[in-house]
Design an enzyme around this catalytic site. Structure first.
Site, PDB file in Angstrom:
ATOM      1  N   THR A   1      -5.383   7.025  -5.554  1.00 55.37           N
ATOM      2  CA  THR A   1      -5.335   7.035  -3.992  1.00 55.37           C
ATOM      3  C   THR A   1      -4.595   8.401  -3.681  1.00 55.37           C
ATOM      4  O   THR A   1      -4.943   9.112  -2.794  1.00 55.37           O
ATOM      5  CB  THR A   1      -5.099   5.763  -3.373  1.00 55.37           C
ATOM      6  OG1 THR A   1      -6.011   4.659  -3.782  1.00 55.37           O
ATOM      7  CG2 THR A   1      -5.232   6.175  -1.861  1.00 55.37           C
TER       8      THR A   1
ATOM      9  N   GLU B   1       0.800  -1.226   0.013  1.00 55.73           N
ATOM     10  CA  GLU B   1      -0.005   0.168   0.114  1.00 55.73           C
ATOM     11  C   GLU B   1       0.841   1.388  -0.029  1.00 55.73           C
ATOM     12  O   GLU B   1       0.634   2.180  -0.905  1.00 55.73           O
ATOM     13  CB  GLU B   1      -0.816  -0.265   1.284  1.00 55.73           C
ATOM     14  CG  GLU B   1      -1.945  -1.011   1.059  1.00 55.73           C
ATOM     15  CD  GLU B   1      -3.079  -0.778  -0.179  1.00 55.73           C
ATOM     16  OE1 GLU B   1      -2.398  -0.945  -1.132  1.00 55.73           O
ATOM     17  OE2 GLU B   1      -4.095  -0.813   0.387  1.00 55.73           O
TER      18      GLU B   1
HETATM   19  N1  HSE Z   1      -8.296   4.914   3.564  1.00 53.89           N
HETATM   20  C1  HSE Z   1      -7.654   4.894   2.173  1.00 53.89           C
HETATM   21  C2  HSE Z   1      -8.336   6.377   1.646  1.00 53.89           C
HETATM   22  C3  HSE Z   1      -8.409   3.904   1.441  1.00 53.89           C
HETATM   23  O1  HSE Z   1      -9.422   6.283   1.649  1.00 53.89           O
HETATM   24  O2  HSE Z   1      -7.347   7.060   1.137  1.00 53.89           O
HETATM   25  C4  HSE Z   1      -7.909   3.897   0.095  1.00 53.89           C
HETATM   26  O3  HSE Z   1      -8.562   2.560  -0.534  1.00 53.89           O
END
Ligand code: HSE
Length: 311
Positions: free
Chosen positions: A185, A132
């Site tokens: 993201t 991630e």
């Molecule tokens: N919590 C993360 C965001 C999840 O909202 O950026 C990304 O899938």
């Protein structure tokens, strides 16, 4: 000499992170959408990505989320092992349903299985978070945790990491619409203001507690009341065409709640029962059909097991 000694094929599920009120801490695992991966132990030490189908992603280990996650695992394993990874992507990158998480979580879960499970699920979350970090610049765990543990999960703490599996009420069904636009993201994180007011925080942590309580007591009304986001959704929803209309259509058809799936552009609606989830799907399809944008709709029960071996 035969180089491949042991090999498994796994299903690596899609996930919905945040669940409105729980930015970076809540997530759940889907059943009907996911990637497949074939992971093998070989006699030649090191991690190699040998095949990727369904997406244009790097084969170079250090640039691939599955590669870096498995490297983190092997570093902790402290014994020389060779791993080969084949990735068959179904989850589109930048869709908001945990594409990178499926690859990194699926890979570490499978390697751990092939090594006879030396690491706990919590440790696997830590390794998968390296993927991630590579994908978005931030090691959030709210997609990899539900992929690895199944069901609904809470990241109670990041330092030290403390991931908790929550209860999954049987009747919950997700409807997810994925508009075919890519929202990275990292970009969706860059639009978020770094400060919240005390009023917003009070609102939000009341809902997080409410949602978790609702899940454990199988109180569907409470789950619905708690699926509310006063912090992130107002900032991010502007990146998603027709967000408000989709939400209205879903709620009008009886969804318990509706919000942005992870960092978007996917939108999720959680319903009680398959019948409502299908009505919601029809209603949001109607909204999106008018936009001229391509989109996918998924309907899925909550997958309480997470990653699994398939034939
Ligand atoms: N919590 C993360 C965001 C999840 O909202 O950026 C990304 O899938």
């Amino acid at each position: 000499m035969q180089s491949q000694t042991k090999s498994i094929r796994v299903f690596a599920p899609a996930t919905v992170a945040n669940l409105s009120c729980g930015f970076d801490v809540l997530g759940c695992c889907l059943d009907t959408v996911g990637d497949e991966m074939v992971i093998s132990i070989t006699s030649e030490p090191g991690v190699r990505i040998t095949k990727i189908e369904g997406a244009d992603l790097p084969l170079e280990t250090r640039k691939n989320v599955a590669g870096v996650a498995v490297e983190a695992l092997l570093e902790a394993y402290e014994s020389e092992v060779g791993i080969e990874i084949e990735i068959y992507k179904n989850i589109k990158a930048g869709s908001g349903i945990g594409s990178s998480a499926a690859s990194s979580a699926g890979a570490v879960w499978a390697v751990n299985h092939l090594l006879d499970n030396p690491f706990s699920p919590q440790k696997l979350v830590e390794f998968a978070m390296e993927g991630e970090k590579l994908a978005s610049g931030n090691a959030h765990a709210d997609n990899v945790a539900p992929a690895l543990l199944g069901g609904f999960t809470l990241v109670r703490s990041y330092a030290p990491l403390d991931v908790i599996k929550l209860h999954t009420p049987e009747d919950l069904v997700m409807t997810v619409i994925h508009p075919q636009i890519e929202v990275k993201t990292s970009d969706a994180r860059s639009v978020i203001k770094q400060k919240v007011t005390l009023q917003q925080a009070i609102h939000q942590w009341g809902n997080v507690g409410g949602l978790i309580s609702g899940l454990f007591t199988e109180n569907y009304d409470l789950i619905g009341r708690s699926l509310e986001d006063v912090i992130i959704e107002p900032m991010r929803s502007i990146l998603i065409p027709e967000f408000k209309n989709v939400k209205k259509a879903a709620m009008d058809k009886g969804a318990l709640g509706c919000g942005i799936s992870g960092s978007g552009p996917s939108i999720f609606a959680l319903s009680k029962g398959m019948e409502t989830a299908k009505l919601v799907a029809t209603a949001i399809r109607e909204v999106y059909s008018k936009t001229g944008l391509d989109f996918d709709i998924h309907i899925s029960k909550i997958n309480s097991k997470g990653i699994k071996i398939i034939e």
